[in-house]
Design a protein around this motif. Structure first.
Motif: not given
Ligand code: CP
Ligand code: NVA
Length: 310
Positions: A50, A136, A276, A283-284, A286-287
């Motif tokens: 990342r 986030t 999951n 994943f937000d 990470a973005e």
């Protein structure tokens, strides 16, 4: 005077908020030419997915260049003294991001470099991760005041920066960690000062349930950080009950979002498959590294606001 970003404490509380506001803008408006002819160099003593990709892209999407130097390439302090590496790179590039083992290495780099140095993770802090995490949380909870973050696990680099960023922004922060594994005293005291100034709570407990009860965020990170592999067996034994799982979420914090900086060790600090979960926002996180790091680059290069409506 050049600015460095080695710790969340290198920013004022207002600057932390401003960087997050700027990142929101940079997430909406992704490409600029503000850093034309500027180069970021990444010096990494440890592996990364990342941090490396998001920093390279951040520089490029702002119109600049990025060069990555892997752990084997420069041998910081081994092939060449840190002071020399810092002075040589300062003649070529405009900004340095370094992932090191010791925080002292980052301090030494910043001392000798005439260009800004960013901590891209060291054993004390991971400040870019914390900014992405707070962005986030804002996206999912809408505000910071009254939001309670429960961090379950090791009081490591990720925990330290998150605690500082949370209290800087007025969010409550609770950590559940075994005796001897809370966040380092010097940073904890800084967090207490922020919490006092911003009227929020900062609490350490050994009890996972006590930390999680009613929390808005359940956060965890690996029990064994990079460089601590030799302590693996011991730490896995000490931390075995410090796990985020379905039971903790359902009983103690049913509305919490689930956070982890990644990479995860499934079955240790986080139950298998739990990232999951519909409440997982990993994943937000990470973005958002990409967006906050653009704000950090612009801030340190004195370019925040230039051509941006932030
Ligand atoms: N979260 C984080 O810093 O990931 P990497 O180690 O892959 O960069
Ligand atoms: N605490 C972890 C974070 C990895 C992103 C480590 O330092 O390895």
């Amino acid at each position: 005077m050049k600015k460095d970003f080695l710790s969340i404490t290198d920013l004022s509380n207002e600057e932390v908020a401003h960087l997050i506001e700027s990142a929101i803008y940079l997430k909406k408006h992704r490409y600029f030419n503000i850093l034309e002819n500027k180069t970021l160099v990444l010096i990494f003593e440890k592996p990364s997915l990342r941090t490396r990709v998001s920093f390279e892209l951040a520089a490029k999407e702002l119109g600049g260049n990025a060069i990555y130097l892997s752990p084997s390439e420069i041998g910081l302090g081994k092939r060449e003294p840190i002071a020399d590496v810092a002075r040589v790179l300062s003649r070529y590039v405009d900004i340095i991001a370094a992932r090191t083992f010791s925080h002292q290495t980052n301090i030494e780099l910043a001392k000798w470099a005439s260009v800004p140095v960013i901590n891209a993770l060291d054993d004390d802090e991971h400040p870019c991760q914390a900014l992405a995490d707070m962005l986030t949380i804002l996206e999912h909870k809408g505000h910071f005041k009254g939001v309670t973050i429960a961090y379950i696990g090791d009081g490591n680099n990720v925990a330290a920066s998150l605690m500082l960023a949370a209290t800087a922004l007025g969010a409550n922060f609770r950590i559940a960690a075994p005796n001897g594994y809370n966040i380092r005293q010097e940073l904890w005291e800084k967090g207490l000062e922020y919490a006092d100034n911003n009227n929020c709570e900062l609490v350490w407990t050994k009890d996972v349930k006590e930390a999680a009860r009613g929390a808005d965020v359940l956060y965890t990170d690996v029990w064994v950080s990079m460089g601590q592999e030799g302590e693996s067996e011991n730490k896995r034994r000490i931390f075995k009950d410090y796990q985020i799982n379905e039971k903790l979420l359902r009983i103690y914090a049913p509305n919490a979002i689930i956070m982890h900086p990644l990479p995860a060790h499934y079955g240790d600090e986080i139950a298998k498959g739990f990232l999951n979960h519909t409440q997982s926002v990993v994943f937000d996180q990470a973005e958002n590294r990409l967006h906050v790091q653009k704000a950090v680059l612009l801030h340190l290069l004195g370019a925040l606001g230039m051509g941006l409506n932030t």
